[in-house]
Design a protein around this motif. Structure first.
Motif, PDB file in Angstrom:
ATOM      1  N   PRO A   1       0.828  -1.369  -0.052  1.00 45.85           N
ATOM      2  CA  PRO A   1       0.182  -0.245  -0.093  1.00 45.85           C
ATOM      3  C   PRO A   1       0.785   1.357   0.145  1.00 45.85           C
ATOM      4  N   ASN A   2       1.982   1.335   0.456  1.00 45.00           N
ATOM      5  CA  ASN A   2       3.009   2.224   0.352  1.00 45.00           C
ATOM      6  C   ASN A   2       3.723   2.641  -0.912  1.00 45.00           C
ATOM      7  N   VAL A   3       3.396   1.798  -1.904  1.00 47.64           N
ATOM      8  CA  VAL A   3       4.152   1.874  -3.202  1.00 47.64           C
ATOM      9  C   VAL A   3       2.819   2.184  -4.143  1.00 47.64           C
ATOM     10  N   THR A   4       3.495   3.338  -5.134  1.00 46.45           N
ATOM     11  CA  THR A   4       2.433   3.634  -6.152  1.00 46.45           C
ATOM     12  C   THR A   4       2.760   2.911  -7.396  1.00 46.45           C
ATOM     13  N   PHE A   5       2.013   2.030  -7.991  1.00 51.64           N
ATOM     14  CA  PHE A   5       2.197   1.265  -9.129  1.00 51.64           C
ATOM     15  C   PHE A   5       1.629   2.076 -10.463  1.00 51.64           C
ATOM     16  N   VAL A   6       2.330   2.322 -11.295  1.00 53.82           N
ATOM     17  CA  VAL A   6       2.107   3.054 -12.568  1.00 53.82           C
ATOM     18  C   VAL A   6       1.656   1.988 -13.643  1.00 53.82           C
ATOM     19  N   TYR A   7       0.357   2.101 -13.961  1.00 50.53           N
ATOM     20  CA  TYR A   7       0.114   1.313 -15.259  1.00 50.53           C
ATOM     21  C   TYR A   7       0.446   2.184 -16.565  1.00 50.53           C
ATOM     22  N   MET A   8       0.718   1.318 -17.698  1.00 50.49           N
ATOM     23  CA  MET A   8       1.540   1.956 -18.775  1.00 50.49           C
ATOM     24  C   MET A   8       0.657   1.027 -19.925  1.00 50.49           C
ATOM     25  N   THR A   9       0.479   2.157 -21.033  1.00 50.81           N
ATOM     26  CA  THR A   9      -0.191   1.467 -22.425  1.00 50.81           C
ATOM     27  C   THR A   9       1.145   1.114 -23.236  1.00 50.81           C
ATOM     28  N   GLY A  10       0.918   0.449 -24.345  1.00 53.02           N
ATOM     29  CA  GLY A  10       1.853  -0.086 -25.034  1.00 53.02           C
ATOM     30  C   GLY A  10       2.156   0.548 -26.179  1.00 53.02           C
ATOM     31  N   ASN A  11       3.457   0.800 -26.637  1.00 55.40           N
ATOM     32  CA  ASN A  11       3.948   1.474 -27.864  1.00 55.40           C
ATOM     33  C   ASN A  11       2.918   1.625 -29.128  1.00 55.40           C
ATOM     34  N   ALA A  12       2.998   2.718 -29.822  1.00 55.79           N
ATOM     35  CA  ALA A  12       1.996   2.907 -30.701  1.00 55.79           C
ATOM     36  C   ALA A  12       2.427   2.721 -32.341  1.00 55.79           C
ATOM     37  N   GLN A  13       3.405   1.751 -32.230  1.00 52.84           N
ATOM     38  CA  GLN A  13       4.142   1.683 -33.769  1.00 52.84           C
ATOM     39  C   GLN A  13       3.688   0.632 -34.603  1.00 52.84           C
ATOM     40  N   ALA A  14       2.898  -0.333 -34.233  1.00 58.27           N
ATOM     41  CA  ALA A  14       2.174  -1.051 -35.091  1.00 58.27           C
ATOM     42  C   ALA A  14       1.069  -0.511 -36.022  1.00 58.27           C
ATOM     43  N   ASN A  15       0.590  -0.975 -37.037  1.00 56.35           N
ATOM     44  CA  ASN A  15      -0.357  -0.462 -37.898  1.00 56.35           C
ATOM     45  C   ASN A  15      -1.090  -1.772 -38.543  1.00 56.35           C
ATOM     46  N   GLY A  16      -2.157  -1.652 -39.151  1.00 60.49           N
ATOM     47  CA  GLY A  16      -3.065  -2.614 -39.580  1.00 60.49           C
ATOM     48  C   GLY A  16      -3.751  -3.349 -38.200  1.00 60.49           C
ATOM     49  N   SER A  17      -4.191  -4.425 -38.509  1.00 61.45           N
ATOM     50  CA  SER A  17      -4.521  -5.322 -37.465  1.00 61.45           C
ATOM     51  C   SER A  17      -4.095  -5.342 -36.096  1.00 61.45           C
ATOM     52  N   GLU A  18      -2.805  -5.395 -36.161  1.00 57.84           N
ATOM     53  CA  GLU A  18      -1.844  -5.241 -34.882  1.00 57.84           C
ATOM     54  C   GLU A  18      -2.279  -4.105 -34.140  1.00 57.84           C
ATOM     55  N   GLY A  19      -2.085  -3.009 -34.928  1.00 57.63           N
ATOM     56  CA  GLY A  19      -2.172  -1.682 -34.403  1.00 57.63           C
ATOM     57  C   GLY A  19      -3.646  -1.499 -33.741  1.00 57.63           C
ATOM     58  N   ALA A  20      -4.715  -1.915 -34.723  1.00 55.08           N
ATOM     59  CA  ALA A  20      -6.038  -1.787 -33.904  1.00 55.08           C
ATOM     60  C   ALA A  20      -6.140  -2.520 -32.782  1.00 55.08           C
ATOM     61  N   ASN A  21      -5.602  -3.925 -32.544  1.00 59.56           N
ATOM     62  CA  ASN A  21      -5.704  -4.525 -31.610  1.00 59.56           C
ATOM     63  C   ASN A  21      -4.982  -4.006 -30.375  1.00 59.56           C
ATOM     64  N   ARG A  22      -3.769  -3.406 -30.466  1.00 59.23           N
ATOM     65  CA  ARG A  22      -2.950  -2.693 -29.559  1.00 59.23           C
ATOM     66  C   ARG A  22      -3.892  -1.440 -28.902  1.00 59.23           C
ATOM     67  N   TYR A  23      -4.499  -0.698 -29.840  1.00 60.69           N
ATOM     68  CA  TYR A  23      -5.338   0.492 -29.435  1.00 60.69           C
ATOM     69  C   TYR A  23      -6.666  -0.118 -28.659  1.00 60.69           C
ATOM     70  N   SER A  24      -7.144  -1.149 -28.815  1.00 61.95           N
ATOM     71  CA  SER A  24      -8.346  -1.582 -28.173  1.00 61.95           C
ATOM     72  C   SER A  24      -7.818  -2.045 -26.795  1.00 61.95           C
TER      73      SER A  24
END
Length: 314
Positions: A177-200
Motif C-alpha cells: 500500500p505504500n508503493v504507487t504502481f504505474v500502469y502503462m499503455t503499449g507503444n503505438a508503432q504497429a499498424n494494420g490489425s495489430e495496431g487496432a488490437n493494440r489500440y483496443s
C-alpha cells in the motif's frame, strides 16, 4: 454482577468499540489521499517547463523508483538521461539491478535483481516473475513507485490477458500500500490489425485507471502519437476498418535509441518528471497518525494484556 465481572465487561465494550476505529485510523495513516487518478499523456508535457526547483528537489529527495522494462521502455531512461545532460538540476541516478542512494538525484532501480531486460513473465505474468517484483520491493523498502513497460505484447494480447495484467497490478497495490504502481499503455508503432488490437487493449488499460480514484497511468502510446510542431500538437492516425487508430508520429521515426528518436525519448522523459511530481505531491498528503492515536492504541493493547493475564491466558 460482581466488581471483577463488571470490570471485564467495561474492558470488552471499550475494546469492541474503539479497536475498529484505531485500525481504520492506522490504515488511513498509511495511504495517500487521492483526489483523482493521475493521467500522464501529451497534455502533461506543458507542465514540465513550469516545474519549480523546489518540486524537482522534492522528487529527488522523496521518490525511489523501481522501473522494469524491455527495450521500448528504455526510451524513458534515455530521455531522462538526455534531459539531465542538458540541465544538471534534473539529476538522476540509475542502478542496473540495484537502488542507488545518491543525494540530490532521482534514484532508479532499473530492472529486477540480476536482470535489466524484463518481459511480462519476469514482473507480473508468472509466479516467478511476481516473486521477483516482491523481492525488489521487500529488499528495498524505500522504493515507493514501481512500473513495468510493455514491448509489443499488446499488439496480439487478448482482452483476458490484458485483464490478467490489470488484476495482478491491483494485487500488488493491495500487498504494497505504500508503493504507487504505474500502469502503462503499449507503444503505438504497429499498424494494420495489430495496431487496432493494440489500440483496443490500450483503451482497456486507460479505462481501468480512469474509472478509479487512486491509480496512475503513463500513456506511452499517446506520447508516441502526438508531436508538438512548435505552435500546436499534431496526432498521427491511420484508418482501419472504419476507425481512426492512433499511431507513432512520423516525426518520431528513427533509430537514435530504443526504436525511436531522441526527441521522442525526451518527450517521455519530461512526462516522467511531471508524473513523479504529481505522485510526490499525492504521497506527501498521506494522512498522519496523531500521537494521541498511538497513545490510544498503546492503552488498548495494555487493556488486552491485563485482561488476558486475569483470565489466565498466556
Amino acid at each position: 454482577m460482581n466488581l471483577k465481572k463488571k470490570s471485564d465487561e467495561i474492558i470488552r465494550v471499550i475494546l469492541s468499540s474503539l479497536l475498529p476505529i484505531l485500525v481504520l485510523l492506522l490504515v488511513l495513516g498509511l495511504k495517500p489521499v487521492w483526489a483523482a487518478p493521475i493521467i500522464i499523456d501529451h497534455n502533461s508535457i506543458s507542465e514540465f517547463a513550469s516545474l519549480s526547483d523546489v518540486a524537482i528537489d522534492k522528487v529527488q529527495a522523496n521518490i525511489r523508483w523501481h522501473y522494469a522494462h524491455t527495450s521500448h521502455g528504455g526510451q524513458l531512461t534515455t530521455g531522462l538521461t538526455r534531459i539531465e545532460n542538458s540541465d544538471s538540476k534534473y539529476n538522476i541516478s540509475i542502478g542496473n539491478s540495484y537502488l542507488p542512494d545518491e543525494s540530490g538525484a532521482l534514484n532508479v532501480f532499473n530492472g529486477q535483481e540480476g536482470d535489466t531486460y524484463i518481459a511480462p513473465e519476469e514482473y507480473w505474468k508468472t509466479p516467478a516473475g511476481i516473486q521477483k517484483t516482491k523481492d525488489v520491493l521487500n529488499h528495498n523498502p524505500s522504493i515507493n513507485v514501481s512500473a513495468w513497460s510493455w514491448c509489443s505484447q499488446l499488439n496480439s494480447y487478448t482482452t483476458s490477458q490484458v485483464q490478467a495484467y490489470l488484476n495482478q497490478i491491483a494485487t500488488f497495490e493491495e500487498e504494497f500500500p505504500n508503493v504507487t504502481f504505474v500502469y502503462m499503455t503499449g507503444n503505438a508503432q504497429a499498424n494494420g490489425s495489430e495496431g487496432a488490437n493494440r489500440y483496443s487493449n490500450n483503451n482497456l488499460i486507460r479505462d481501468w485507471v480512469k474509472n478509479s480514484d487512486n491509480r496512475v497511468l503513463f500513456d506511452f502510446a499517446d506520447l508516441d502519437a502526438w508531436w508538438f510542431n512548435g505552435s500546436e500538437w499534431e496526432q498521427a492516425t491511420y484508418e482501419y476498418d472504419g476507425q481512426n487508430i492512433p499511431i507513432e508520429h512520423s516525426h518520431f521515426y528513427g533509430g537514435d535509441s530504443n526504436h525511436t528518436t531522441f526527441e521522442s525519448c525526451e518527450q517521455k522523459g519530461k512526462a516522467v518528471w511531471v508524473m513523479m511530481d504529481k505522485i510526490q505531491q499525492t504521497q506527501a498528503q498521506a494522512v498522519p497518525i496523531p500521537a494521541a492515536v498511538w497513545l490510544l492504541g498503546s492503552g488498548l493493547f495494555g487493556l488486552v494484556a491485563v485482561r488476558r493475564r486475569k483470565s489466565g491466558i498466556s
